[in-house]
Design a protein around this motif. Sequence first.
Motif, PDB file in Angstrom:
ATOM      1  N   GLU A 196     -40.208  46.675  39.807  1.00 48.13           N
ATOM      2  CA  GLU A 196     -41.494  45.803  39.457  1.00 48.13           C
ATOM      3  C   GLU A 196     -43.008  46.513  39.567  1.00 48.13           C
ATOM      4  OE1 GLU A 196     -41.069  42.495  42.347  1.00 48.13           O
ATOM      5  OE2 GLU A 196     -39.496  41.672  41.497  1.00 48.13           O
ATOM      6  N   GLU A 197     -42.902  47.213  40.564  1.00 41.44           N
ATOM      7  CA  GLU A 197     -44.268  48.078  40.313  1.00 41.44           C
ATOM      8  C   GLU A 197     -44.391  48.903  39.080  1.00 41.44           C
ATOM      9  OE1 GLU A 197     -44.313  50.344  44.006  1.00 41.44           O
ATOM     10  OE2 GLU A 197     -45.216  48.807  45.346  1.00 41.44           O
ATOM     11  N   GLN A 198     -43.232  49.464  38.780  1.00 41.85           N
ATOM     12  CA  GLN A 198     -43.348  50.365  37.674  1.00 41.85           C
ATOM     13  C   GLN A 198     -43.556  49.509  36.489  1.00 41.85           C
ATOM     14  OE1 GLN A 198     -43.175  53.384  39.432  1.00 41.85           O
ATOM     15  NE2 GLN A 198     -42.479  54.281  37.523  1.00 41.85           N
ATOM     16  N   ALA A 199     -42.903  48.429  36.113  1.00 40.69           N
ATOM     17  CA  ALA A 199     -43.536  47.452  35.012  1.00 40.69           C
ATOM     18  C   ALA A 199     -44.851  47.294  35.208  1.00 40.69           C
ATOM     19  CB  ALA A 199     -42.759  46.200  35.117  1.00 40.69           C
ATOM     20  N   GLY A 200     -45.582  46.903  36.230  1.00 45.73           N
ATOM     21  CA  GLY A 200     -46.881  46.771  36.291  1.00 45.73           C
ATOM     22  C   GLY A 200     -47.669  48.052  36.214  1.00 45.73           C
ATOM     23  N   PHE A 201     -47.488  49.048  36.488  1.00 46.69           N
ATOM     24  CA  PHE A 201     -48.119  50.555  36.085  1.00 46.69           C
ATOM     25  C   PHE A 201     -48.148  50.588  34.677  1.00 46.69           C
ATOM     26  CE2 PHE A 201     -46.570  52.382  40.421  1.00 46.69           C
ATOM     27  CZ  PHE A 201     -47.760  51.698  41.112  1.00 46.69           C
ATOM     28  N   GLU A 202     -47.034  50.262  33.909  1.00 46.93           N
ATOM     29  CA  GLU A 202     -46.952  50.420  32.686  1.00 46.93           C
ATOM     30  C   GLU A 202     -47.795  49.426  31.787  1.00 46.93           C
ATOM     31  OE1 GLU A 202     -45.415  52.739  30.700  1.00 46.93           O
ATOM     32  OE2 GLU A 202     -44.869  53.686  32.403  1.00 46.93           O
ATOM     33  N   ALA A 203     -47.977  48.266  32.209  1.00 47.95           N
ATOM     34  CA  ALA A 203     -48.620  47.194  31.781  1.00 47.95           C
ATOM     35  C   ALA A 203     -50.275  47.665  31.866  1.00 47.95           C
ATOM     36  CB  ALA A 203     -48.440  45.694  32.393  1.00 47.95           C
TER      37      ALA A 203
END
Length: 61
Positions: A41-48
């Motif tokens: 979830e954190e990784q997806a937020g960083f990408e976004a």
Amino acid sequence: MYHYQSDATQFLDSLIKERPELEQERLSNRNLLWDVALNPEEQAGFEAAKVAKEPYTYYKL
């Protein structure tokens, strides 16, 4: 053949010979910093949250 070893390399080699348990300690400490599980979830937020990179300054018109 040339077998130069720096003072630092010689020191580390002798230290490891004197205290072989250091290798295992080094690996376990490495796991604390580098071998961590990533939160998807954190990784997806960083990408976004990534911002588009601006072109090189001299190529702007």
